[in-house]
Design an enzyme around this catalytic site. Structure first.
Site, mmCIF file in Angstrom:
data_model
loop_
_atom_site.group_PDB
_atom_site.id
_atom_site.type_symbol
_atom_site.label_atom_id
_atom_site.label_comp_id
_atom_site.label_asym_id
_atom_site.label_seq_id
_atom_site.Cartn_x
_atom_site.Cartn_y
_atom_site.Cartn_z
ATOM 1 N N ASP A 1 -3.064 -18.268 1.546
ATOM 2 C CA ASP A 1 -4.105 -18.955 0.764
ATOM 3 C C ASP A 1 -4.775 -20.023 1.621
ATOM 4 O O ASP A 1 -5.995 -20.188 1.616
ATOM 5 C CB ASP A 1 -3.537 -19.522 -0.546
ATOM 6 C CG ASP A 1 -2.245 -20.313 -0.374
ATOM 7 O OD1 ASP A 1 -1.645 -20.273 0.726
ATOM 8 O OD2 ASP A 1 -1.821 -20.968 -1.345
ATOM 9 N N LYS B 1 3.097 -15.450 3.092
ATOM 10 C CA LYS B 1 3.254 -16.227 1.863
ATOM 11 C C LYS B 1 4.735 -16.501 1.697
ATOM 12 O O LYS B 1 5.377 -16.081 0.720
ATOM 13 C CB LYS B 1 2.656 -15.439 0.681
ATOM 14 C CG LYS B 1 2.579 -16.194 -0.629
ATOM 15 C CD LYS B 1 1.482 -17.251 -0.679
ATOM 16 C CE LYS B 1 1.558 -18.023 -1.994
ATOM 17 N NZ LYS B 1 0.656 -19.197 -2.003
ATOM 18 N N ASP C 1 -6.212 -6.855 4.747
ATOM 19 C CA ASP C 1 -7.367 -6.218 4.100
ATOM 20 C C ASP C 1 -8.296 -7.298 3.560
ATOM 21 O O ASP C 1 -9.509 -7.276 3.791
ATOM 22 C CB ASP C 1 -6.869 -5.317 2.961
ATOM 23 C CG ASP C 1 -8.022 -4.671 2.213
ATOM 24 O OD1 ASP C 1 -8.952 -4.182 2.879
ATOM 25 O OD2 ASP C 1 -8.000 -4.666 0.968
ATOM 26 N N ASP D 1 -12.188 -8.824 5.285
ATOM 27 C CA ASP D 1 -13.501 -8.828 4.629
ATOM 28 C C ASP D 1 -14.097 -10.233 4.659
ATOM 29 O O ASP D 1 -15.288 -10.417 4.917
ATOM 30 C CB ASP D 1 -13.389 -8.372 3.163
ATOM 31 C CG ASP D 1 -13.660 -6.883 2.983
ATOM 32 O OD1 ASP D 1 -13.279 -6.106 3.880
ATOM 33 O OD2 ASP D 1 -14.259 -6.503 1.954
ATOM 34 N N TYR E 1 0.828 -1.210 0.000
ATOM 35 C CA TYR E 1 0.000 0.000 0.000
ATOM 36 C C TYR E 1 0.862 1.259 0.000
ATOM 37 O O TYR E 1 0.430 2.312 -0.443
ATOM 38 C CB TYR E 1 -0.887 0.046 1.249
ATOM 39 C CG TYR E 1 -2.192 -0.700 1.153
ATOM 40 C CD1 TYR E 1 -2.242 -2.027 0.742
ATOM 41 C CD2 TYR E 1 -3.382 -0.088 1.518
ATOM 42 C CE1 TYR E 1 -3.444 -2.705 0.687
ATOM 43 C CE2 TYR E 1 -4.587 -0.764 1.472
ATOM 44 C CZ TYR E 1 -4.615 -2.070 1.057
ATOM 45 O OH TYR E 1 -5.799 -2.737 1.009
HETATM 46 C C1 IPM Z 1 -10.239 -1.104 4.519
HETATM 47 C C2 IPM Z 1 -10.512 -0.555 3.142
HETATM 48 C C3 IPM Z 1 -9.353 0.339 2.741
HETATM 49 C C4 IPM Z 1 -8.105 -0.511 2.737
HETATM 50 C C5 IPM Z 1 -9.538 1.046 1.404
HETATM 51 C C6 IPM Z 1 -10.803 1.892 1.391
HETATM 52 C C7 IPM Z 1 -8.347 1.867 1.024
HETATM 53 O O1 IPM Z 1 -10.725 -1.596 2.241
HETATM 54 O O2 IPM Z 1 -10.110 -0.306 5.465
HETATM 55 O O3 IPM Z 1 -10.164 -2.323 4.651
HETATM 56 O O4 IPM Z 1 -7.828 -1.228 1.758
HETATM 57 O O5 IPM Z 1 -7.382 -0.477 3.730
HETATM 58 MG MG MG Z 2 -10.813 -3.511 3.122
#
Ligand code: IPM
Ligand code: MG
Length: 364
Positions: free
Chosen positions: A225, A193, A249, A253, A144
């Site tokens: 993975d 990884k 990240d 999710d 990032y």
């Molecule tokens: C998160 C989001 C952010 C990230 C984006 C919006 C830049 O997905 O906070 O997880 O990737 O960190």
């Molecule tokens: Mg995210």
């Protein structure tokens, strides 16, 4: 003890302003009940800052955050700004905010609310084994924050993003992983990884060096993975997961969905001071903006984390989390967690959900 604190508030884009509104009401309810005074300072970041200032995070807005005791954020981004170059996008404002605040440790809990167990897409027998783990994500390093380039070479476009980590960056987040595991069930899973990436091999080596200092914590390694697969196969095996920025990240999710809805998950980001950044992990959901359908709970629980970790207000944070649990008991559900088949549940909007949580906090 009465506390007087200043909180920088970034409402952001899309549903950001709506969910923040409800979180501020919950904070006010906590302040009223426990005799504190919270001052809110609005700061612009993301798409709204681009529209207003031509920059996703002007220095003056970052300074407001640096001058506050802590920072609460809604969500940023939206289709309106998608065409902008990478360093002008709303998301860049968020990355600069995280880096500017020095918050390298992002803490994302995944735990199933018993009231919402049926909302998990996993089989009931897997849910019944228990889902209660936490992802510690490195937040201000890795790909990032590497160099990003796009160029044309031999008539072909080529893009590159560099992933890099120093051992110091890995050590400080590794320590947070161990310390966090120590306060929980004592199990730390380091996710990388290392069969492919040098960054991951360094990550793994540093984590094992640290392990000597934490003999009470059981350290394990897992390839990312495999971790993605294990999270849906048997999430009960995890206590604390520590991983680098991009992997964290993606996995966070995935983890959020196990618990039913991404709308329920708060996060805290901390560095070496008590000033943190607190935000729900979901995005700005532009399609829901202005429709009063968003779930404010992820943001309200983020405000609870702010009270707990930045201000040390344990009873206040407990009261806020209890109020959330009580409204779920009462059957109130925003659209994302509403299930027609569940008896006794009622679909409510963002405002009504916030109001119900505030009422619970007032009732004690
Ligand atoms: C998160 C989001 C952010 C990230 C984006 C919006 C830049 O997905 O906070 O997880 O990737 O960190
Ligand atoms: Mg995210």
């Amino acid at each position: 003890m009465t506390m007087e604190k200043t909180i920088a508030v970034i409402r952001g884009d899309g549903i950001g302003p709506e969910i923040i509104e409800q979180a501020l009401r919950a904070l006010d309810a906590a302040a009223a009940r426990y005799g504190h005074r919270f001052h809110y300072v609005d700061a612009d970041m993301g798409g709204c800052a681009i529209d207003r200032w031509g920059d996703p995070l002007p220095q003056a807005e970052l300074d407001k955050c640096l001058g506050s005791d802590s920072v609460l954020l809604g969500a940023v981004g939206g289709p309106k700004w998608n065409g902008l170059p990478g360093d002008k996008r709303p998301e860049k404002g968020l990355l600069r905010l995280r880096a500017g605040l020095g918050v390298y440790s992002n803490n994302r809990p995944a735990r199933i609310w018993p009231q919402l167990a049926a909302a998990s897409p996993l089989k009931q027998e897997i849910v019944d084994r228990g889902i209660d783990f936490l992802i510690v994500r490195e937040l201000i390093g890795g790909v990032y924050f590497g160099t990003h380039t796009t160029a044309v070479e031999n008539g072909q476009r080529r893009a590159a993003d560099i992933m890099s980590y120093t051992e110091q960056e890995i050590r400080r987040i590794g320590r947070i992983g161990f310390e966090t595991a120590r306060k929980r069930r004592g199990k730390l899973c380091s996710v990388e990884k290392s069969n492919v990436l040098d960054c991951s091999r360094l990550w793994k080596a540093v984590l094992h060096e640290l392990a000597a200092e934490y003999p009470d914590v059981e350290l394990s390694d897992m390839l990312v993975d495999n971790c993605a697969m294990q999270l849906v196969r048997d999430p009960s095996q995890f206590d604390v997961i520590v991983t680098e920025n991009l992997f964290g990240d993606i996995l966070s999710d995935e983890a959020s969905m196990l618990t039913g809805s991404i709308g329920m998950i708060p996060s805290s980001s901390l560095g070496d001071t008590s000033r943190g950044l607190y935000e729900p992990i979901h995005g700005s959901a532009p399609d829901l903006a202005g429709t009063d359908q968003a779930n404010p709970i992820g943001t309200i629980l983020s405000a609870a984390m702010l009270l707990r970790y930045s201000f040390g207000l344990t009873a206040e944070a407990d009261a806020m989390e209890r109020a959330v649990s009580q409204v779920l008991d009462q059957g109130l559900r925003t659209g994302d967690i509403y299930d027609e088949a569940a008896p006794g549940c009622r679909k409510v909007g963002c405002r009504e959900m916030g109001a119900a949580i505030v009422r619970q906090m007032q009732a004690g």
